[in-house]
Write a protein that holds these residues in place. Structure first.
Motif, mmCIF file in Angstrom:
data_model
loop_
_atom_site.group_PDB
_atom_site.id
_atom_site.type_symbol
_atom_site.label_atom_id
_atom_site.label_comp_id
_atom_site.label_asym_id
_atom_site.label_seq_id
_atom_site.Cartn_x
_atom_site.Cartn_y
_atom_site.Cartn_z
ATOM 1 N N PHE A 52 -3.582 -8.691 -3.886
ATOM 2 C CA PHE A 52 -3.758 -7.246 -3.831
ATOM 3 C C PHE A 52 -2.929 -6.635 -2.706
ATOM 4 O O PHE A 52 -2.347 -5.563 -2.853
ATOM 5 N N LEU A 53 -2.838 -7.330 -1.586
ATOM 6 C CA LEU A 53 -2.025 -6.852 -0.466
ATOM 7 C C LEU A 53 -0.561 -6.744 -0.887
ATOM 8 O O LEU A 53 0.133 -5.778 -0.532
ATOM 9 N N ILE A 54 -0.073 -7.733 -1.618
ATOM 10 C CA ILE A 54 1.317 -7.698 -2.100
ATOM 11 C C ILE A 54 1.545 -6.457 -2.960
ATOM 12 O O ILE A 54 2.541 -5.741 -2.797
ATOM 13 N N HIS A 55 0.613 -6.176 -3.858
ATOM 14 C CA HIS A 55 0.779 -5.017 -4.734
ATOM 15 C C HIS A 55 0.666 -3.705 -3.955
ATOM 16 O O HIS A 55 1.329 -2.717 -4.306
ATOM 17 N N CYS A 56 -0.123 -3.701 -2.906
ATOM 18 C CA CYS A 56 -0.170 -2.506 -2.041
ATOM 19 C C CYS A 56 1.207 -2.188 -1.491
ATOM 20 O O CYS A 56 1.638 -1.027 -1.468
ATOM 21 N N MET A 57 1.926 -3.224 -1.058
ATOM 22 C CA MET A 57 3.252 -3.008 -0.474
ATOM 23 C C MET A 57 4.305 -2.695 -1.527
ATOM 24 O O MET A 57 5.410 -2.271 -1.190
ATOM 25 N N ARG A 58 3.979 -2.890 -2.784
ATOM 26 C CA ARG A 58 4.893 -2.532 -3.874
ATOM 27 C C ARG A 58 4.734 -1.075 -4.285
ATOM 28 O O ARG A 58 5.611 -0.515 -4.955
ATOM 29 N N ALA A 59 3.637 -0.465 -3.910
ATOM 30 C CA ALA A 59 3.322 0.886 -4.379
ATOM 31 C C ALA A 59 4.037 1.939 -3.544
ATOM 32 O O ALA A 59 4.057 1.857 -2.312
ATOM 33 N N ASP A 60 4.602 2.935 -4.213
ATOM 34 C CA ASP A 60 5.251 4.049 -3.508
ATOM 35 C C ASP A 60 4.241 4.769 -2.624
ATOM 36 O O ASP A 60 3.106 5.036 -3.037
ATOM 37 N N GLY A 61 4.667 5.062 -1.410
ATOM 38 C CA GLY A 61 3.815 5.824 -0.510
ATOM 39 C C GLY A 61 2.864 5.001 0.320
ATOM 40 O O GLY A 61 2.107 5.540 1.133
ATOM 41 N N ILE A 62 2.884 3.665 0.142
ATOM 42 C CA ILE A 62 2.026 2.794 0.951
ATOM 43 C C ILE A 62 2.919 1.917 1.828
ATOM 44 O O ILE A 62 3.676 1.086 1.327
ATOM 45 N N GLY A 63 2.846 2.144 3.123
ATOM 46 C CA GLY A 63 3.606 1.348 4.067
ATOM 47 C C GLY A 63 2.706 0.393 4.819
ATOM 48 O O GLY A 63 1.511 0.264 4.510
ATOM 49 N N PRO A 64 3.255 -0.295 5.823
ATOM 50 C CA PRO A 64 2.470 -1.286 6.566
ATOM 51 C C PRO A 64 1.188 -0.736 7.182
ATOM 52 O O PRO A 64 0.133 -1.366 7.084
ATOM 53 N N VAL A 65 1.257 0.438 7.808
ATOM 54 C CA VAL A 65 0.058 0.989 8.455
ATOM 55 C C VAL A 65 -1.035 1.245 7.428
ATOM 56 O O VAL A 65 -2.204 0.875 7.621
ATOM 57 N N THR A 66 -0.673 1.861 6.308
ATOM 58 C CA THR A 66 -1.654 2.160 5.264
ATOM 59 C C THR A 66 -2.200 0.876 4.649
ATOM 60 O O THR A 66 -3.401 0.769 4.372
ATOM 61 N N ALA A 67 -1.315 -0.116 4.453
ATOM 62 C CA ALA A 67 -1.775 -1.380 3.874
ATOM 63 C C ALA A 67 -2.810 -2.058 4.760
ATOM 64 O O ALA A 67 -3.804 -2.613 4.269
ATOM 65 N N HIS A 68 -2.599 -2.015 6.072
ATOM 66 C CA HIS A 68 -3.594 -2.588 6.991
ATOM 67 C C HIS A 68 -4.920 -1.830 6.892
ATOM 68 O O HIS A 68 -6.000 -2.435 6.932
ATOM 69 N N LYS A 69 -4.843 -0.517 6.738
ATOM 70 C CA LYS A 69 -6.070 0.278 6.610
ATOM 71 C C LYS A 69 -6.806 -0.056 5.322
ATOM 72 O O LYS A 69 -8.041 -0.114 5.284
ATOM 73 N N VAL A 70 -6.053 -0.285 4.244
ATOM 74 C CA VAL A 70 -6.672 -0.683 2.970
ATOM 75 C C VAL A 70 -7.426 -1.996 3.132
ATOM 76 O O VAL A 70 -8.569 -2.144 2.666
ATOM 77 N N MET A 71 -6.795 -2.956 3.798
ATOM 78 C CA MET A 71 -7.456 -4.250 4.002
ATOM 79 C C MET A 71 -8.728 -4.083 4.829
ATOM 80 O O MET A 71 -9.762 -4.711 4.554
ATOM 81 N N ALA A 72 -8.668 -3.226 5.839
ATOM 82 C CA ALA A 72 -9.861 -2.986 6.653
ATOM 83 C C ALA A 72 -10.969 -2.351 5.809
ATOM 84 O O ALA A 72 -12.152 -2.691 5.963
#
Length: 363
Positions: free
Chosen positions: A6-26
């Motif tokens: 799921f983390l990999i797909h987060c980074m594939r999505a437009d508009g989701i960068g590293p900071v947002t991906a970390h927040k999603v995981m949290a």
């Protein structure tokens, strides 16, 4: 679906960068990135609507829609990675580079081609101008080979000029080089470096991209690339930088993460070295020999001395037996002044000496 995927797909999505991906995981309960956390199943994710994704993951509707879309083409993405023969490393994976893991907001996902780095390694990031001067090229040719031969990993960005020369010198001396790309792995930038990229992989080096394979190069991708170059090494060396340059951005990232920064002193006339000389003025380490870089790296880096070739001058072999000045003049059939000048040059270079009896001999 596992959280790692799921983390990999987060980074594939437009508009989701590293900071947002970390927040999603949290939001999903990840407190530390361990293999056990990454293997946690979240079976309902694929059934979530964009609205639910947004609510559960703390995303805007646009981000949630983009994520919902990439989750639906997961099979095509896997086929793409298989075709590229790329490994995908996430923060959940033990093989994720240790030095990179320690920085502020590490990239959640890395797409890699080639041989992955070992858990512990010594590395030097080397950056400089795309319009490299002859002086900068000579500096790379002098500094890189001894370090590469000693097993120091040489990290750079694959660009024209200094970057490419660093990679090529490392390969020529059987060293390991890491190229951090400013685009996804489906794109080679610049295009003429495609053979270089292939050579790095074939020689056991590594190409790393923090971007999904289909992301092309742009002004927005290179700052992220520069940050990773600095983060993968214990020390960053700037060979040539003008007052405003990507090399200085890389150096700034290194400083922000508490890493050593060094620079090669450059000529003070012309704009090409204003940036690198300013780094030295404000406290960067001065480097004009490979030993200076080796001293900044952890542990003991043993550099092999370059074999010194004796000059092909007949006087060297003639002085296997100590000789007087008169004997040398007769042997060389030269004028007195010419012989004196020659003796001075060879003595200064350490190839001959004058003993206590006043005779000339080899050391």
């Amino acid at each position: 679906m596992k959280l790692r995927e799921f983390l990999i797909h987060c980074m594939r999505a437009d508009g989701i960068g590293p900071v947002t991906a970390h927040k999603v995981m949290a939001q999903l309960g990840v407190v530390d990135y361990t293999p056990a956390q990454g293997n946690r199943e979240h079976p309902e994710i694929l059934s979530w609507s964009p609205a639910t994704l947004g609510e559960r993951c703390g995303l805007s509707l646009a981000q949630a829609n983009a994520l919902h879309t990439v989750l639906r083409d997961a099979d095509a993405y896997r086929a793409q990675c298989l075709q590229l023969q790329c490994a995908v490393l996430t923060l959940f994976d033990a093989a994720y580079p240790v030095l990179l893991r320690t920085i502020t907001v590490p990239p959640p996902v890395l797409w890699c081609q080639g041989t992955l780095l070992p858990p512990v390694y010594r590395a030097c990031a080397v950056v400089g101008s795309r319009a490299a001067t002859t002086y900068a090229c000579d500096a790379v040719d002098m500094l890189i080979p001894p370090l590469a031969a000693a097993g120091v990993v040489m990290v750079s960005g694959g660009a024209r000029g200094v970057d490419a020369r660093v990679h090529k010198q490392t390969l020529q001396h059987n060293g390991c080089t890491v190229l951090v790309a400013g685009s996804g792995l489906l794109h080679t930038y610049p295009a003429e470096h495609k053979p270089l990229f292939k050579q790095i992989i074939a020689a056991g080096g590594l190409i790393i991209s923090p971007f999904p394979p289909d992301v092309g190069p742009s002004k927005g991708t290179f700052p992220a690339r520069n940050r990773i170059i600095a983060a993968l090494a214990q020390v960053t060396l700037v060979v040539q930088a003008a007052a405003r340059s990507g090399a200085l951005i890389t150096a700034q990232h290194a400083l922000e993460e508490g890493r050593d920064v060094a620079a090669v002193p450059g000529p003070i006339v012309g704009p090409e070295y204003v940036g690198s000389n300013e780094l030295l003025r404000t406290g960067a380490h001065v480097v004009y020999a490979a030993e200076h870089l080796a001293a900044l790296l952890p542990g003991d880096v043993t550099l092999k001395p370059e074999p010194v070739k004796a000059p092909e001058h007949p006087l060297i072999s003639f002085l296997a037996t100590p000789r007087t000045l008169e004997e040398i003049i007769t042997h060389l059939a030269l004028e007195y002044g010419q012989v004196q000048e020659l003796l001075f040059d060879l003595q200064l270079a350490g190839h001959i000496r004058q003993n206590h009896a006043g005779l000339w001999e080899r050391p």
